[in-house]
Design an enzyme around this catalytic site. Structure first.
Site: not given
Ligand code: ACO
Length: 326
Positions: A116, A253, A283
């Site tokens: 990214c 980004h 993304n």
């Molecule tokens: N729909 C419903 N529930 C979901 C989903 C979904 N799509 N995805 C995860 N959950 C659930 C999980 O299973 C978890 O459930 P549990 O508590 O029963 O175990 C709960 O939601 C919380 O999961 P988290 O992963 O802790 O959720 P978070 O608030 O952290 O959000 C997210 C997840 C959106 C992925 C976030 O962490 C994020 O944006 N992270 C950064 C991503 C990023 O910036 N990446 C870098 C760039 S990408 C690249 O370089 C290719």
């Protein structure tokens, strides 16, 4: 004041494939909801490339628009750098395919792989050619078909990504070396390879012999994102010699609306100064910054002469930022 050569952005273009996939579309086959995705990420939809469209095809469309905006033709291009993590083939470089498809002459063409952060990395590499007089008309493209790397059974990742491409044309321009110059004014680039396991693709030519699928410990990446990005932005602003308060537009980004807002808050950047396209594009990895940039120009917000701050973070972990005056 002495004269220095700057890499000036003379055209910006973006391309999104036609097909739109909404959150509701995804909820039909993976256990998720529009409400969850919007609340946690700000994403409402993403674009998906048609089966016959490769990364180079998206790149070519964005490149044509950037060339038109710059008033240049493919015949004038002497450097092409494509930032991508989803190339058409393991080799040759997508940039070589873009050169052929554009009908550009023999010149320099290669890819940059920093996930990214790839577009920011590629801009700094291109600056090394243009600001040394080694290229007169450079194309820097971020192009991705991220949907091809998805595990469609993993709701934690498959809802986050989309396809698209964005491109800029860079040309040399005389400056004074001061912050009023047009062009790329300062960079900060970082990689912390010890965090590789937080975000990676589980395949590759020299390991599995397959392409693999994207794996991410999302909440851990999230924790690093705001701190890392803010540090990179401050370092790039210091390298350029500009206070962050003088920036007209912050073009991050587009990974997650909560990360965008968290970084802006930490740096004291007003929300109305942030270009956000994450709701419509999701993304698109290396494509997201030039896509957002093109949109900001198209809707009249970003104007010539303004000071822009680009930043990104991605797999590696890599991150980086760039200050540019349009
Ligand atoms: N729909 C419903 N529930 C979901 C989903 C979904 N799509 N995805 C995860 N959950 C659930 C999980 O299973 C978890 O459930 P549990 O508590 O029963 O175990 C709960 O939601 C919380 O999961 P988290 O992963 O802790 O959720 P978070 O608030 O952290 O959000 C997210 C997840 C959106 C992925 C976030 O962490 C994020 O944006 N992270 C950064 C991503 C990023 O910036 N990446 C870098 C760039 S990408 C690249 O370089 C290719």
């Amino acid at each position: 004041m002495s004269s220095v050569l700057r890499s000036v952005v003379t055209g910006v273009g973006g391309y999104l494939p036609d097909e739109i996939v909404t959150n509701a579309d995804l909820a039909k086959f993976v256990d998720t909801s529009d409400e969850w995705i919007v609340e946690r990420t700000g994403i409402r939809q993403r674009h998906r490339a048609a089966p016959e469209q490769g990364c180079s095809d998206l790149a070519v469309e964005a490149a044509k628009r950037a060339l038109a905006a710059a008033g240049r033709t493919a015949a004038q291009i002497d450097l092409i750098i494509v930032a991508t993590t989803t190339p058409d083939l393991t080799f040759p470089a997508t940039a070589a395919m873009v050169q052929r498809k554009l009908g550009a002459p023999i010149g320099i063409a290669f890819d940059v792989q920093a996930v990214c952060s790839g577009f920011v990395y590629a801009l700094s590499v291109a600056d090394g050619f243009v600001a040394r007089g080694l290229a007169k008309c450079a194309l820097v493209i971020g192009s991705e078909t991220m949907t091809r790397l998805m595990d469609w059974t993993d709701r934690g990742t498959c809802v986050l990504f989309g396809d698209g491409a964005g491109a800029v044309v860079l040309e040399p321009g005389e400056g004074t070396g001061g912050i009023e110059d047009r062009g790329l004014l300062g960079f900060a680039l970082r990689c912390d390879g010890t965090k590789q396991d937080l975000l990676y693709v589980d395949g590759g030519p020299s390991t599995t012999g397959t392409v693999g699928k994207l794996r991410m410990a999302g909440n851990q990446v999230f924790r690093h994102a705001v701190v890392n990005i803010a540090e990179g932005v401050e370092a790039a602003a210091a390298a350029a010699g500009v206070p962050i308060s003088s920036v007209d537009w912050f073009i991050p980004h587009q990974a997650n609306q909560r990360i965008l807002e968290g970084v802006a808050r930490r740096l004291g950047i007003a929300p109305e100064r942030v270009i956000s396209t994450v709701a419509e594009h999701a993304n698109t990895s290396a494509a997201s910054i030039p896509l957002a940039w093109a949109q900001g120009i198209a809707d009249g917000r970003i104007k010539p002469g303004q000071l822009l701050l680009l930043e990104a973070m991605g797999g590696g972990l890599t991150w980086g930022a760039c200050v540019v005056r349009l």
